[in-house]
Design a protein around this motif. Structure first.
Motif, PDB file in Angstrom:
ATOM      1  N   PRO A   4      -1.915  -7.956  -7.419  1.00 51.02           N
ATOM      2  CA  PRO A   4      -2.622  -6.680  -7.299  1.00 51.02           C
ATOM      3  C   PRO A   4      -3.591  -6.692  -6.114  1.00 51.02           C
ATOM      4  CG  PRO A   4      -3.488  -7.957  -9.135  1.00 51.02           C
ATOM      5  CD  PRO A   4      -2.309  -8.715  -8.594  1.00 51.02           C
ATOM      6  N   GLU A   5      -3.825  -5.518  -5.567  1.00 46.80           N
ATOM      7  CA  GLU A   5      -4.641  -5.371  -4.365  1.00 46.80           C
ATOM      8  C   GLU A   5      -6.048  -5.937  -4.538  1.00 46.80           C
ATOM      9  OE1 GLU A   5      -5.309  -4.776  -0.568  1.00 46.80           O
ATOM     10  OE2 GLU A   5      -3.394  -4.326  -1.474  1.00 46.80           O
ATOM     11  N   HIS A   6      -6.628  -5.878  -5.734  1.00 49.81           N
ATOM     12  CA  HIS A   6      -8.012  -6.352  -5.916  1.00 49.81           C
ATOM     13  C   HIS A   6      -8.140  -7.877  -5.759  1.00 49.81           C
ATOM     14  CE1 HIS A   6      -6.606  -7.011 -10.087  1.00 49.81           C
ATOM     15  NE2 HIS A   6      -7.555  -7.935 -10.136  1.00 49.81           N
ATOM     16  N   THR A   7      -7.028  -8.600  -5.733  1.00 52.85           N
ATOM     17  CA  THR A   7      -7.070 -10.053  -5.550  1.00 52.85           C
ATOM     18  C   THR A   7      -6.789 -10.464  -4.103  1.00 52.85           C
ATOM     19  OG1 THR A   7      -4.719 -10.313  -6.073  1.00 52.85           O
ATOM     20  CG2 THR A   7      -6.290 -10.460  -7.920  1.00 52.85           C
ATOM     21  N   GLN A  25       3.474  -9.033   5.445  1.00 51.96           N
ATOM     22  CA  GLN A  25       2.594  -8.503   4.412  1.00 51.96           C
ATOM     23  C   GLN A  25       2.879  -7.018   4.241  1.00 51.96           C
ATOM     24  OE1 GLN A  25      -1.981  -9.259   3.515  1.00 51.96           O
ATOM     25  NE2 GLN A  25      -1.599  -8.848   5.628  1.00 51.96           N
ATOM     26  N   GLU A  26       2.968  -6.574   3.005  1.00 50.49           N
ATOM     27  CA  GLU A  26       3.195  -5.146   2.778  1.00 50.49           C
ATOM     28  C   GLU A  26       2.572  -4.713   1.462  1.00 50.49           C
ATOM     29  OE1 GLU A  26       7.316  -4.041   0.949  1.00 50.49           O
ATOM     30  OE2 GLU A  26       7.663  -5.595   2.462  1.00 50.49           O
ATOM     31  N   GLN A  27       2.188  -3.461   1.442  1.00 48.04           N
ATOM     32  CA  GLN A  27       1.684  -2.831   0.228  1.00 48.04           C
ATOM     33  C   GLN A  27       2.857  -2.100  -0.416  1.00 48.04           C
ATOM     34  OE1 GLN A  27      -1.554  -2.803  -0.892  1.00 48.04           O
ATOM     35  NE2 GLN A  27      -0.986  -1.586  -2.669  1.00 48.04           N
ATOM     36  N   ARG A  28       3.079  -2.298  -1.708  1.00 48.78           N
ATOM     37  CA  ARG A  28       4.161  -1.605  -2.408  1.00 48.78           C
ATOM     38  C   ARG A  28       3.765  -0.143  -2.616  1.00 48.78           C
ATOM     39  NH1 ARG A  28       9.027  -4.122  -2.332  1.00 48.78           N
ATOM     40  NH2 ARG A  28       8.693  -6.317  -2.638  1.00 48.78           N
ATOM     41  N   THR A  31       2.077   1.748  -5.826  1.00 52.84           N
ATOM     42  CA  THR A  31       1.549   0.748  -6.764  1.00 52.84           C
ATOM     43  C   THR A  31       0.327   0.077  -6.128  1.00 52.84           C
ATOM     44  OG1 THR A  31       2.765  -1.165  -5.923  1.00 52.84           O
ATOM     45  CG2 THR A  31       3.912   0.226  -7.520  1.00 52.84           C
ATOM     46  N   PRO A  32      -0.510  -0.559  -6.936  1.00 51.09           N
ATOM     47  CA  PRO A  32      -1.636  -1.311  -6.378  1.00 51.09           C
ATOM     48  C   PRO A  32      -1.260  -2.768  -6.065  1.00 51.09           C
ATOM     49  CG  PRO A  32      -1.846  -1.229  -8.747  1.00 51.09           C
ATOM     50  CD  PRO A  32      -0.604  -0.444  -8.386  1.00 51.09           C
ATOM     51  N   HIS A  59      -2.829 -13.175 -12.148  1.00 47.15           N
ATOM     52  CA  HIS A  59      -2.242 -11.917 -11.661  1.00 47.15           C
ATOM     53  C   HIS A  59      -1.421 -12.088 -10.394  1.00 47.15           C
ATOM     54  CE1 HIS A  59      -4.200  -9.207 -14.492  1.00 47.15           C
ATOM     55  NE2 HIS A  59      -5.271  -9.988 -14.388  1.00 47.15           N
ATOM     56  N   VAL A  60      -1.611 -13.203  -9.666  1.00 44.48           N
ATOM     57  CA  VAL A  60      -0.865 -13.445  -8.428  1.00 44.48           C
ATOM     58  C   VAL A  60       0.223 -14.473  -8.718  1.00 44.48           C
ATOM     59  CG1 VAL A  60      -0.981 -14.340  -6.076  1.00 44.48           C
ATOM     60  CG2 VAL A  60      -2.804 -12.876  -6.938  1.00 44.48           C
TER      61      VAL A  60
END
Length: 128
Positions: A4-7, A25-28, A31-32, A59-60
């Protein structure tokens, strides 16, 4: 690595401490979650999954696959970061003295005008 993005900031700090290099690196979308591809030296990979779990509270997720060989910067025979931070811990982890023995320790005396080279069994450079 997926998480998740917060990590993301904690993950980036952890991989930079391990001499890793982010190559993708990419953001899905929608989704977060982030996905990143990282080159991590094998010597730095021990305990990596556990660290990712610890810093991200599970979470990772990391999946390790061998990709390629790469020349390491530095001279292992000169006292410096490579010798101190990489080679010495690897040697002590294998039960060897941290100091690299002198190279002449591996040479036999000259016999009949020809030199021969042997490797002492206790200091084999081939990993066990």
């Amino acid at each position: 690595l997926r998480g998740p993005e917060h990590t993301h900031a904690d993950v980036m700090a952890a991989i930079s401490r391990r001499r890793a290099r982010v190559v993708e690196q990419e953001q899905r979308d929608g989704t977060p979650m982030f996905v990143m591809r990282v080159y991590l030296p094998v010597a730095e990979s021990l305990g990596f999954n556990e660290e990712m779990s610890r810093i991200s509270e599970d979470h990772v997720f990391a999946q390790s696959v061998f990709d390629h060989w790469e020349v390491v910067d530095g001279d292992p025979l000169v006292d410096g970061p490579l010798r101190r931070d990489v080679i010495a811990p690897l040697r002590t982890g294998k039960g060897l003295p941290a100091a690299i023995p002198p190279l002449d320790r591996y040479l036999d005396s000259h016999r009949m005008g020809r030199g021969t080279c042997t490797i002492a069994a206790s200091e084999s450079p081939i990993p066990a």
